[in-house]
Write an enzyme that holds these catalytic residues in place. Sequence first.
Site, PDB file in Angstrom:
ATOM      1  N   ASP A  66      29.446  39.454  42.943  1.00  0.00           N
ATOM      2  CA  ASP A  66      28.550  40.195  43.836  1.00  0.00           C
ATOM      3  C   ASP A  66      28.818  39.823  45.300  1.00  0.00           C
ATOM      4  OD1 ASP A  66      27.357  37.628  43.987  1.00  0.00           O
ATOM      5  OD2 ASP A  66      25.956  38.127  42.383  1.00  0.00           O
ATOM      6  N   GLY A  86      29.611  39.848  36.720  1.00  0.00           N
ATOM      7  CA  GLY A  86      28.534  39.410  37.597  1.00  0.00           C
ATOM      8  C   GLY A  86      28.918  39.057  39.010  1.00  0.00           C
ATOM      9  N   GLU A 119      44.849  55.883  50.718  1.00  0.00           N
ATOM     10  CA  GLU A 119      45.616  55.579  49.509  1.00  0.00           C
ATOM     11  C   GLU A 119      46.557  56.748  49.238  1.00  0.00           C
ATOM     12  OE1 GLU A 119      45.257  54.626  44.727  1.00  0.00           O
ATOM     13  OE2 GLU A 119      43.743  55.861  45.723  1.00  0.00           O
ATOM     14  N   ASP A 177      46.098  47.076  34.367  1.00  0.00           N
ATOM     15  CA  ASP A 177      44.639  47.182  34.319  1.00  0.00           C
ATOM     16  C   ASP A 177      44.187  47.258  32.851  1.00  0.00           C
ATOM     17  OD1 ASP A 177      41.962  47.932  34.680  1.00  0.00           O
ATOM     18  OD2 ASP A 177      42.471  50.001  35.174  1.00  0.00           O
ATOM     19  N   HIS A 202      44.445  46.016  42.462  1.00  0.00           N
ATOM     20  CA  HIS A 202      43.664  46.253  41.249  1.00  0.00           C
ATOM     21  C   HIS A 202      44.278  47.327  40.366  1.00  0.00           C
ATOM     22  CE1 HIS A 202      42.451  49.316  44.096  1.00  0.00           C
ATOM     23  NE2 HIS A 202      41.873  49.995  43.138  1.00  0.00           N
ATOM     24  N   ASP A 203      45.294  48.040  40.845  1.00  0.00           N
ATOM     25  CA  ASP A 203      45.890  49.141  40.103  1.00  0.00           C
ATOM     26  C   ASP A 203      47.243  48.813  39.485  1.00  0.00           C
ATOM     27  OD1 ASP A 203      43.896  51.109  40.429  1.00  0.00           O
ATOM     28  OD2 ASP A 203      44.606  51.608  42.433  1.00  0.00           O
ATOM     29  N   ASN A 243      30.351  35.038  41.216  1.00  0.00           N
ATOM     30  CA  ASN A 243      28.966  35.370  40.871  1.00  0.00           C
ATOM     31  C   ASN A 243      28.051  34.460  41.676  1.00  0.00           C
ATOM     32  OD1 ASN A 243      26.481  35.915  39.725  1.00  0.00           O
ATOM     33  ND2 ASN A 243      27.259  35.978  37.616  1.00  0.00           N
ATOM     34  N   HIS A 258      36.284  62.419  44.480  1.00  0.00           N
ATOM     35  CA  HIS A 258      35.533  62.729  43.265  1.00  0.00           C
ATOM     36  C   HIS A 258      34.298  61.850  43.194  1.00  0.00           C
ATOM     37  CE1 HIS A 258      38.354  59.449  42.359  1.00  0.00           C
ATOM     38  NE2 HIS A 258      37.350  58.948  41.651  1.00  0.00           N
ATOM     39  N   ASP A 264      40.110  56.370  48.965  1.00  0.00           N
ATOM     40  CA  ASP A 264      40.665  56.491  47.619  1.00  0.00           C
ATOM     41  C   ASP A 264      41.240  57.893  47.388  1.00  0.00           C
ATOM     42  OD1 ASP A 264      40.965  55.257  44.962  1.00  0.00           O
ATOM     43  OD2 ASP A 264      39.594  56.843  44.308  1.00  0.00           O
TER      44      ASP A 264
END
Length: 582
Positions: A169, A167, A353, A464, A419-420, A143, A242, A324
């Site tokens: 960034d 937060g 991906e 996750d 992250h998955d 942050n 999407h 993605d």
Amino acid sequence: MQLESIYHSPSHRWAYAYDPETFHLRLRTKRDDIERVVAIAGDKYDWDHHCQEIDMDHIAADGLHDYWEAVIRPEFKRFSYGFRLHSGEETIWLTEDGFFSEQPAPAGGYFEGHYIHPIDLFEAPEWAKEAIFYQIFPDRFENGDRSNDPEGTSPWGEKPEGASFFGGDLQGIINRIGHLEELGVNAVYLTPIFLSPSNHKYDTVDYREVDPQFGDKELLKKLVSVCHEHGIRVVLDAVFNHSSEQFPPFRDVLEKGEQSKYKDWFHLNQFPVEVRDGVANYDTFGFYGNMPKLNTANPDVKNYLIGTAVGWMKDTGIDGWRLDVANEVDHHFWRDFRKAVKETNKEAFIIGEVWSDSLRWLLGEQFDSVMNYPFKELVLRFFADRSISSAQFAEKMNRLLMRYPQQTNETLFNLLSSHDIPRVMTRCGGDAKRLKQAVVYLMTTMGLPCIYYGDEFGMDGGEDPDCRKCMVWDEENQNRELFDFYKLLISLRKERAALRSGRYRVLSADGEGGSLVYERLDGKEHFTVWMNRSDEPVELSHPMKEGGWRDALTDEQIDNPDGKLVISLEPNGYRIVWRKID
């Protein structure tokens, strides 16, 4: 010979141009069935004066098959070819016309290697071949500007929930550029940063606006500039399969139904468009009604999305895109996407991906690379879970490498965490020794290594959202010894070209045990990597050319006067040994 197991095709991974002067041929045979394979190649217009025989190298084996490879440099960039196979006293010839007990008269009926046109070559950007990536989930990295924190931002380091905001960034990434530089990575991949109601931003509301939670376009330009000043490339995440249900064209469809000018932007099954009893009557990402699937075959959608990608490249100077859910978007779209991206910047890197065999996307007309999740799972099954033996690991990894041509393998996006999926430390049960072995393999095998933020400090995390914890910046909670280990391995890979582009071959895999020896070899250096996955010390040996061997990490000299390297390894130990090639 078991003829039904012998396979070759004059296309894709079996016969391909590696560079403007070099062609690779591969052949598959039954495991342990064939002793020798010879590629016979000649110019179809003058075979007698331009013919050569090349012994094929046995490059890999899996549970069922052996794989052979020949490197050919055709004098006139074209050639015809066949194969001669030997087993005991039996000899057969293979051409495009089939199997023969005597050599057919060349060149009619032989396979043909296509003329090598440089424009047809699969080529990833040169910088990408040298890349060591670092993946950042922006909301959880740092942050750097509390004035743009979303309402209800959680305290840094609190256990994340699905809808948590912390937060992080773009300014935070800029503030921590020194960490990336010290670690030694030279490319970063950011998960989505465009306007979205979620913390993960995979449900895009406005593709042409940076989410205010992260900053704005000017700050993104600054981030790219700062990264470039420190020798770090920047790849952004594009979500073109999407959008969010708050995406203005979809809102227009919800309001106007069949009268909406955007009705063909989506895959709608009936009107009115709605979610009833939790089921959407339109196509979505998965079964998430808040993520309607875009119709990328629609010319207006295609122009909007490709124009968006090109616009960000021109405005900010980013170096590529990660795409993605790439396997659920039509191939026509990706071909047009690649053309537009490469016309904007021929050195842009495109990563799709795709979680399975991805050859159809990697033929030079769509992607440069894909996220190599099969690699991740195989490496962690061996080093972390210990659910497969070294022999099984070697066979399965060989089979994985045989999916693609060599230049494709060299630029696959290899990862251990993301992250998955659960973090590598969690998959290793908190055992840093197991993690280190997995990282050694990541840094010394074919493909581009990617480090998920925090793995270098030993961060853990399950499924996750637990794998998306806040970055640990408090040094008291960082594994600094592990950080130094990552730095050392990254430095070694960056310094040694053979670890990035040399030939990979397993030398020894001891059946049901956990010992593994493999090599990386180019024309200048020869590396061997020795692994002991067991909880007991072992002594491994393998025949090697005498003289000049040294430990790659300590520079200790290693003698092998009898033409055999003997390496002692502690429990869960490893050693990287190399020599210059005379």
